[in-house]
Design a protein around this motif. Structure first.
Motif, PDB file in Angstrom:
ATOM      1  N   ASP A   1       0.856  -1.179   0.000  1.00 32.15           N
ATOM      2  CA  ASP A   1       0.000   0.000   0.000  1.00 32.15           C
ATOM      3  C   ASP A   1       0.894   1.232   0.000  1.00 32.15           C
ATOM      4  N   GLU A   2       0.305   2.404   0.195  1.00 32.26           N
ATOM      5  CA  GLU A   2       1.074   3.647   0.169  1.00 32.26           C
ATOM      6  C   GLU A   2       2.176   3.655   1.228  1.00 32.26           C
ATOM      7  N   VAL A   3       1.888   3.142   2.409  1.00 28.50           N
ATOM      8  CA  VAL A   3       2.871   3.100   3.502  1.00 28.50           C
ATOM      9  C   VAL A   3       4.081   2.277   3.082  1.00 28.50           C
ATOM     10  N   VAL A   4       3.837   1.092   2.551  1.00 24.03           N
ATOM     11  CA  VAL A   4       4.927   0.193   2.150  1.00 24.03           C
ATOM     12  C   VAL A   4       5.718   0.793   0.994  1.00 24.03           C
ATOM     13  N   ARG A   5       5.029   1.293  -0.028  1.00 22.50           N
ATOM     14  CA  ARG A   5       5.723   1.878  -1.179  1.00 22.50           C
ATOM     15  C   ARG A   5       6.640   3.007  -0.747  1.00 22.50           C
ATOM     16  N   LYS A   6       6.140   3.911   0.075  1.00 23.63           N
ATOM     17  CA  LYS A   6       6.960   5.049   0.503  1.00 23.63           C
ATOM     18  C   LYS A   6       8.143   4.599   1.364  1.00 23.63           C
ATOM     19  N   ALA A   7       7.935   3.595   2.205  1.00 22.29           N
ATOM     20  CA  ALA A   7       9.029   3.108   3.052  1.00 22.29           C
ATOM     21  C   ALA A   7      10.119   2.443   2.214  1.00 22.29           C
ATOM     22  N   VAL A   8       9.714   1.600   1.259  1.00 18.87           N
ATOM     23  CA  VAL A   8      10.703   0.919   0.412  1.00 18.87           C
ATOM     24  C   VAL A   8      11.463   1.929  -0.448  1.00 18.87           C
ATOM     25  N   ILE A   9      10.771   2.912  -0.993  1.00 17.30           N
ATOM     26  CA  ILE A   9      11.448   3.946  -1.783  1.00 17.30           C
ATOM     27  C   ILE A   9      12.435   4.711  -0.903  1.00 17.30           C
ATOM     28  N   ALA A  10      12.035   5.041   0.314  1.00 14.43           N
ATOM     29  CA  ALA A  10      12.946   5.754   1.225  1.00 14.43           C
ATOM     30  C   ALA A  10      14.173   4.908   1.541  1.00 14.43           C
ATOM     31  N   MET A  11      13.999   3.577   1.669  1.00 11.64           N
ATOM     32  CA  MET A  11      15.143   2.704   1.937  1.00 11.64           C
ATOM     33  C   MET A  11      16.075   2.620   0.727  1.00 11.64           C
ATOM     34  N   CYS A  12      15.513   2.532  -0.460  1.00 15.07           N
ATOM     35  CA  CYS A  12      16.330   2.412  -1.673  1.00 15.07           C
ATOM     36  C   CYS A  12      17.071   3.703  -2.008  1.00 15.07           C
ATOM     37  N   PHE A  13      16.454   4.828  -1.708  1.00 14.39           N
ATOM     38  CA  PHE A  13      17.059   6.123  -2.029  1.00 14.39           C
ATOM     39  C   PHE A  13      17.357   6.906  -0.765  1.00 14.39           C
ATOM     40  N   ARG A  14      17.934   6.213   0.212  1.00 12.97           N
ATOM     41  CA  ARG A  14      18.259   6.863   1.478  1.00 12.97           C
ATOM     42  C   ARG A  14      19.305   7.949   1.249  1.00 12.97           C
ATOM     43  N   ARG A  15      19.443   8.809   2.223  1.00 14.40           N
ATOM     44  CA  ARG A  15      20.409   9.902   2.133  1.00 14.40           C
ATOM     45  C   ARG A  15      21.811   9.353   1.881  1.00 14.40           C
ATOM     46  N   ASN A  16      22.541  10.027   1.000  1.00 10.52           N
ATOM     47  CA  ASN A  16      23.934   9.696   0.681  1.00 10.52           C
ATOM     48  C   ASN A  16      24.118   8.283   0.140  1.00 10.52           C
ATOM     49  N   SER A  17      23.094   7.711  -0.471  1.00 15.17           N
ATOM     50  CA  SER A  17      23.230   6.347  -0.983  1.00 15.17           C
ATOM     51  C   SER A  17      23.767   6.314  -2.407  1.00 15.17           C
ATOM     52  N   ARG A  18      23.780   7.424  -3.089  1.00 10.52           N
ATOM     53  CA  ARG A  18      24.267   7.464  -4.464  1.00 10.52           C
ATOM     54  C   ARG A  18      25.379   8.504  -4.581  1.00 10.52           C
ATOM     55  N   THR A  19      26.426   8.119  -5.295  1.00 16.37           N
ATOM     56  CA  THR A  19      27.526   9.034  -5.543  1.00 16.37           C
ATOM     57  C   THR A  19      27.167   9.883  -6.749  1.00 16.37           C
ATOM     58  N   LEU A  20      27.309  11.194  -6.635  1.00 16.43           N
ATOM     59  CA  LEU A  20      27.047  12.087  -7.758  1.00 16.43           C
ATOM     60  C   LEU A  20      28.273  12.101  -8.654  1.00 16.43           C
ATOM     61  N   VAL A  21      28.099  11.813  -9.924  1.00 16.37           N
ATOM     62  CA  VAL A  21      29.201  11.770 -10.870  1.00 16.37           C
ATOM     63  C   VAL A  21      28.856  12.664 -12.050  1.00 16.37           C
ATOM     64  N   PRO A  22      29.736  13.620 -12.372  1.00 13.66           N
ATOM     65  CA  PRO A  22      29.444  14.459 -13.528  1.00 13.66           C
ATOM     66  C   PRO A  22      29.494  13.636 -14.818  1.00 13.66           C
ATOM     67  N   PRO A  23      28.718  14.026 -15.829  1.00 13.57           N
ATOM     68  CA  PRO A  23      28.719  13.278 -17.090  1.00 13.57           C
ATOM     69  C   PRO A  23      30.132  13.174 -17.652  1.00 13.57           C
ATOM     70  N   GLY A  24      30.467  11.977 -18.185  1.00 10.45           N
ATOM     71  CA  GLY A  24      31.768  11.768 -18.810  1.00 10.45           C
ATOM     72  C   GLY A  24      32.898  11.493 -17.835  1.00 10.45           C
ATOM     73  N   ALA A  25      32.595  11.371 -16.545  1.00  9.61           N
ATOM     74  CA  ALA A  25      33.654  11.165 -15.548  1.00  9.61           C
ATOM     75  C   ALA A  25      33.997   9.692 -15.364  1.00  9.61           C
ATOM     76  N   GLY A  26      33.439   8.815 -16.183  1.00 15.58           N
ATOM     77  CA  GLY A  26      33.738   7.394 -16.044  1.00 15.58           C
ATOM     78  C   GLY A  26      32.745   6.703 -15.136  1.00 15.58           C
ATOM     79  N   VAL A  27      33.007   5.463 -14.870  1.00  7.93           N
ATOM     80  CA  VAL A  27      32.120   4.655 -14.047  1.00  7.93           C
ATOM     81  C   VAL A  27      32.577   4.758 -12.598  1.00  7.93           C
ATOM     82  N   PRO A  28      31.691   5.201 -11.706  1.00 11.44           N
ATOM     83  CA  PRO A  28      32.082   5.342 -10.296  1.00 11.44           C
ATOM     84  C   PRO A  28      32.138   3.976  -9.605  1.00 11.44           C
ATOM     85  N   PRO A  29      32.825   3.895  -8.473  1.00 12.23           N
ATOM     86  CA  PRO A  29      32.748   2.666  -7.683  1.00 12.23           C
ATOM     87  C   PRO A  29      31.281   2.419  -7.325  1.00 12.23           C
TER      88      PRO A  29
END
Length: 158
Positions: A118-146
């Protein structure tokens, strides 16, 4: 872990799995209805994006440290007929939760005890997948990040 995981597994197996695989003391303690609210102590997720309170029917995990509980039981409502001394005692939520999220090793592990999506589960799972600082920001053309390996397995039975 979410979806039908909690109802298709033996309680003792779930507790053993969390302890053995993840080093957590979590163990199922009840399948019940409760009023729950977002835990203000949860700092690993954007709690503002979550449903703030709702009535939950789910398999709750016990032995959850407060910082790992995404939702906690709502404080009891004040009853005008109850004794004054009971109302002045501070209320502390038990160490159980229907949705949990904690660090483990180089990542995190999450649990959702709801059987339906339901809405509760969807929002919780999305928050877990996209938690704070979970993705490294890489400028275009900078190669593949770790990379940081993320695994999310959902099974939805309609």
């Amino acid at each position: 872990y979410c979806g039908s995981f909690s109802c298709n597994s033996l309680y003792q197996d779930i507790g053993t799995m969390f302890k053995t695989a993840w080093g957590l003391q979590w163990s199922p303690c009840a399948y019940t209805n409760m009023d729950v609210t977002v835990n203000p102590r949860m700092t690993r997720l954007d709690i503002n994006s979550l449903v703030q309170s709702y009535r939950s029917k789910a398999t709750y995990l016990g032995n959850v440290v407060p910082a790992a509980a995404v939702y906690v039981e709502s404080p009891p409502t004040v009853d005008e007929d109850s004794e004054e001394e009971e109302q002045t005692r501070p209320w502390t939520a038990p160490n159980r939760s229907t949705i949990t999220f904690a660090p483990s090793g180089m990542g995190h592990v999450g649990y959702v005890g709801h059987l339906s999506v339901d809405e509760v589960v969807r929002k919780a799972v999305i928050a877990m997948c996209f938690r704070r600082n979970s993705r490294t920001l890489v400028p275009p053309g900078a190669g593949v990040p770790p990379t940081r390996v993320s695994l999310l397995a959902l099974r939805y039975v309609h």
